[in-house]
Write a protein that holds these residues in place. Structure first.
Motif, PDB file in Angstrom:
ATOM      1  N   TYR A  77       6.419  -5.842  -5.990  1.00  0.00           N
ATOM      2  CA  TYR A  77       6.199  -7.188  -5.485  1.00  0.00           C
ATOM      3  C   TYR A  77       7.226  -7.450  -4.396  1.00  0.00           C
ATOM      4  N   LYS A  78       6.752  -7.600  -3.187  1.00  0.00           N
ATOM      5  CA  LYS A  78       7.664  -7.743  -2.059  1.00  0.00           C
ATOM      6  C   LYS A  78       8.369  -9.091  -2.073  1.00  0.00           C
ATOM      7  N   GLY A  79       7.648 -10.161  -2.321  1.00  0.00           N
ATOM      8  CA  GLY A  79       8.259 -11.479  -2.343  1.00  0.00           C
ATOM      9  C   GLY A  79       8.563 -11.978  -0.945  1.00  0.00           C
ATOM     10  N   ASN A  80       9.199 -13.130  -0.860  1.00  0.00           N
ATOM     11  CA  ASN A  80       9.547 -13.670   0.447  1.00  0.00           C
ATOM     12  C   ASN A  80      10.962 -14.227   0.458  1.00  0.00           C
ATOM     13  N   ARG A  81      11.853 -13.630  -0.288  1.00  0.00           N
ATOM     14  CA  ARG A  81      13.285 -13.896  -0.318  1.00  0.00           C
ATOM     15  C   ARG A  81      13.623 -15.319  -0.761  1.00  0.00           C
ATOM     16  N   THR A  82      12.797 -15.929  -1.565  1.00  0.00           N
ATOM     17  CA  THR A  82      13.098 -17.286  -1.984  1.00  0.00           C
ATOM     18  C   THR A  82      13.832 -17.336  -3.314  1.00  0.00           C
ATOM     19  N   GLY A  83      13.822 -16.276  -4.064  1.00  0.00           N
ATOM     20  CA  GLY A  83      14.475 -16.284  -5.358  1.00  0.00           C
ATOM     21  C   GLY A  83      13.616 -16.965  -6.406  1.00  0.00           C
ATOM     22  N   THR A  84      14.133 -17.028  -7.605  1.00  0.00           N
ATOM     23  CA  THR A  84      13.393 -17.625  -8.700  1.00  0.00           C
ATOM     24  C   THR A  84      14.107 -18.886  -9.167  1.00  0.00           C
ATOM     25  N   LYS A 128       0.818  -1.211   0.000  1.00  0.00           N
ATOM     26  CA  LYS A 128       0.000   0.000   0.000  1.00  0.00           C
ATOM     27  C   LYS A 128       0.856   1.267   0.000  1.00  0.00           C
ATOM     28  N   MET A 129       2.125   1.175   0.386  1.00  0.00           N
ATOM     29  CA  MET A 129       2.992   2.347   0.483  1.00  0.00           C
ATOM     30  C   MET A 129       3.652   2.711  -0.841  1.00  0.00           C
ATOM     31  N   VAL A 130       3.712   1.762  -1.781  1.00  0.00           N
ATOM     32  CA  VAL A 130       4.434   2.009  -3.026  1.00  0.00           C
ATOM     33  C   VAL A 130       3.485   1.876  -4.203  1.00  0.00           C
ATOM     34  N   GLY A 131       3.999   2.174  -5.356  1.00  0.00           N
ATOM     35  CA  GLY A 131       3.164   2.199  -6.542  1.00  0.00           C
ATOM     36  C   GLY A 131       2.824   0.829  -7.082  1.00  0.00           C
TER      37      GLY A 131
END
Length: 106
Positions: free
Chosen positions: A27-34, A20-23
């Motif tokens: 996507y915040k994610g959960n530090r798992t990587g791709t 809600k704070m950014v545009g």
């Protein structure tokens, strides 16, 4: 325009960002990587070089690591303590025997 005071603003900066704070598009994610990439047709291609693999030690050979829990722990109340016809703790005979031991005969 009203803005928060300087000390309050510094503490607000340290808080984690929320969506809600950014545009749009954040996507915040959960530090798992791709582990792959998306295709333009809606599929997903796994890049096997990025997939995590965990190698467990061979437990069949002489294994020298010790467990973190001591072997001197007392037996837990309510734990199963024997074999009853191959059914283990689900045996009806074992259940009745245990019930009579704990509650007495009626």
């Amino acid at each position: 325009m009203v803005s928060p005071t300087a000390p309050l603003f510094r503490s607000l900066r340290r808080l984690a960002l929320t969506t809600k704070m950014v545009g749009k598009g954040f996507y915040k994610g959960n530090r798992t990587g791709t582990i792959g990439r998306h295709t333009k047709h809606g599929g997903f291609i796994i890049d096997w070089d990025k997939v995590r693999t965990y190698v467990a030690p061979d437990m069949t050979k002489k294994f020298e690591l010790k467990p973190f829990v001591t072997n001197k722990l007392p037996r837990a109340v309510g734990s199963y303590g024997g074999d009853a016809g191959g059914k283990g703790p689900l045996s009806g005979q074992r259940y009745l025997q245990r019930w009579k031991e704990e509650n007495g005969d009626f």
